[in-house]
Scaffold this active site. Sequence first.
Site, PDB file in Angstrom:
ATOM      1  N   GLU A 218       0.843  -1.197   0.000  1.00 22.98           N
ATOM      2  CA  GLU A 218       0.000   0.000   0.000  1.00 22.98           C
ATOM      3  C   GLU A 218       0.877   1.245   0.000  1.00 22.98           C
ATOM      4  O   GLU A 218       0.870   2.028   0.942  1.00 22.98           O
ATOM      5  CB  GLU A 218      -0.972  -0.022   1.182  1.00 22.98           C
ATOM      6  CG  GLU A 218      -1.998  -1.148   1.039  1.00 22.98           C
ATOM      7  CD  GLU A 218      -3.110  -1.090   2.064  1.00 22.98           C
ATOM      8  OE1 GLU A 218      -4.032  -0.275   1.901  1.00 22.98           O
ATOM      9  OE2 GLU A 218      -3.041  -1.876   3.009  1.00 22.98           O
TER      10      GLU A 218
ATOM     11  N   CYS B 173      -1.338   4.198   2.070  1.00 21.58           N
ATOM     12  CA  CYS B 173      -2.741   4.576   1.859  1.00 21.58           C
ATOM     13  C   CYS B 173      -3.653   3.567   2.549  1.00 21.58           C
ATOM     14  O   CYS B 173      -3.204   2.757   3.360  1.00 21.58           O
ATOM     15  CB  CYS B 173      -3.044   4.670   0.365  1.00 21.58           C
ATOM     16  SG  CYS B 173      -2.712   3.137  -0.540  1.00 21.58           S
TER      17      CYS B 173
ATOM     18  N   SER C 226       0.724   1.324  -8.548  1.00 17.93           N
ATOM     19  CA  SER C 226       1.761   2.077  -7.845  1.00 17.93           C
ATOM     20  C   SER C 226       3.014   2.124  -8.703  1.00 17.93           C
ATOM     21  O   SER C 226       3.317   1.162  -9.432  1.00 17.93           O
ATOM     22  CB  SER C 226       2.101   1.427  -6.499  1.00 17.93           C
ATOM     23  OG  SER C 226       1.068   1.605  -5.564  1.00 17.93           O
TER      24      SER C 226
END
Length: 434
Positions: free
Chosen positions: A92, A107, A261
């Site tokens: 994340e 996040c 990402s």
Amino acid sequence: INAEYMGVFFGVMAHVEAIGRAVSQRNAHVVAGSAFEGPEKRLELNFRLRENDSEGLRTLPRSFWDSVIACLNGKILAHESNALFDAYLITESSLFVYPDACILITCGTTTLLECLERILEGTNPLDLQVEFVQYSRKNFTFPHLQVPPHDTYQNEYTLLKKFFPDGAPFVLGPVDADHWYVYIADFIERTSPAKREDTQLMTVYMYDMPEQFTSCFFKENSSGDGVVTNGMDATRRSHIDTLFPEGTILSAHSFDPCGYSLNAMDGPVYYTIHITPESHCAYASFETNAKLDSYTELLSRVVRVFQPKRFTLIVQEDANSFAGISRKNLASISADWGEYLFDDTTWYTRKNRTANEFEPGYYIIMSNFALETATDPPLTPARQAARQLALMRQANLGLPRQGQDHASAPRLEAIVPKTAIELELVLPVPVSIT
């Protein structure tokens, strides 16, 4: 007196957060529990290295950083390194490790501050002294989903104050709209002649991107152009690859069923991008510590690729950074650049701007922008003049027009100021004419 002020401050913030939780609970019910919190929490720790120590944090083994990420219930997905720093993609978001600094961005409902004690324990044997601490985040879209200590800003503040009692909390921006929290503990010895602070940073929080863009980040998208196979495939399809200088090292990951990402490395510079593509919570972020005189051109490229309906811009700059020196040298120039244009009928207008000087020459500037079109209420004559000026500047910078092939546009390093009207753009954040 300070205790009374803090009581009033957190009383107001508790009321604002309660409203936010009520709204987010209602919104989350509408989307049947599939809400995901895109806006990241960010923690940066800077250390003072021992004399003759050039490696510092980079001497810590991979197993240590695995244990730090485990505190967040996450894991490391990819690791890239160069001679100057390490970049980790995590489940994340991202982690960057320099000899004298670590930056952790997460996040969702991750409990970022719970890793603080582990980091400090791990760095103790290195005999490093904490020099600067910054914890920051945007206001959450779904605050009711957060767990302690991130369920309220007061709980975050209490934990940070435990470790760094000399730090202080701030809020930039309107508390009933898009705003930004930051806690800073600054122990930098700026009186030392050898100490030259030149850090700068640009962060862009973007919301409500069009489906044409967000469809690139679903493993099986609905646009009929096939399946996204991996992170680099999504990087090319979305034109994100056009945002970086030639030779930049890219590491990208596509999540299943959706999400994206990216970390990018260019010498000492990092770029990081994180995207939540679902339509009910569409969000993306872009951050870099690139040392530029101005972020204007790069910001223009970013919003042209992502096309958000609104975005929040955070610029941080030390006095001796390129951006800081440019702002100081051009302080007498009246540069009115309140709008960034897509074309003659679509543009962004800055809604508000907040700036604070934390230490002599160390500024943080926050601005909120919203997309407007020719169908919105008529512009005043002053705004019409500002829009024409922005269009002229865009033409001078050679930025791609709406619909133009991004690959044919000049890359970042190919654009340099050549005229007086371009030099007006060197200010770190546009100044509205209204």
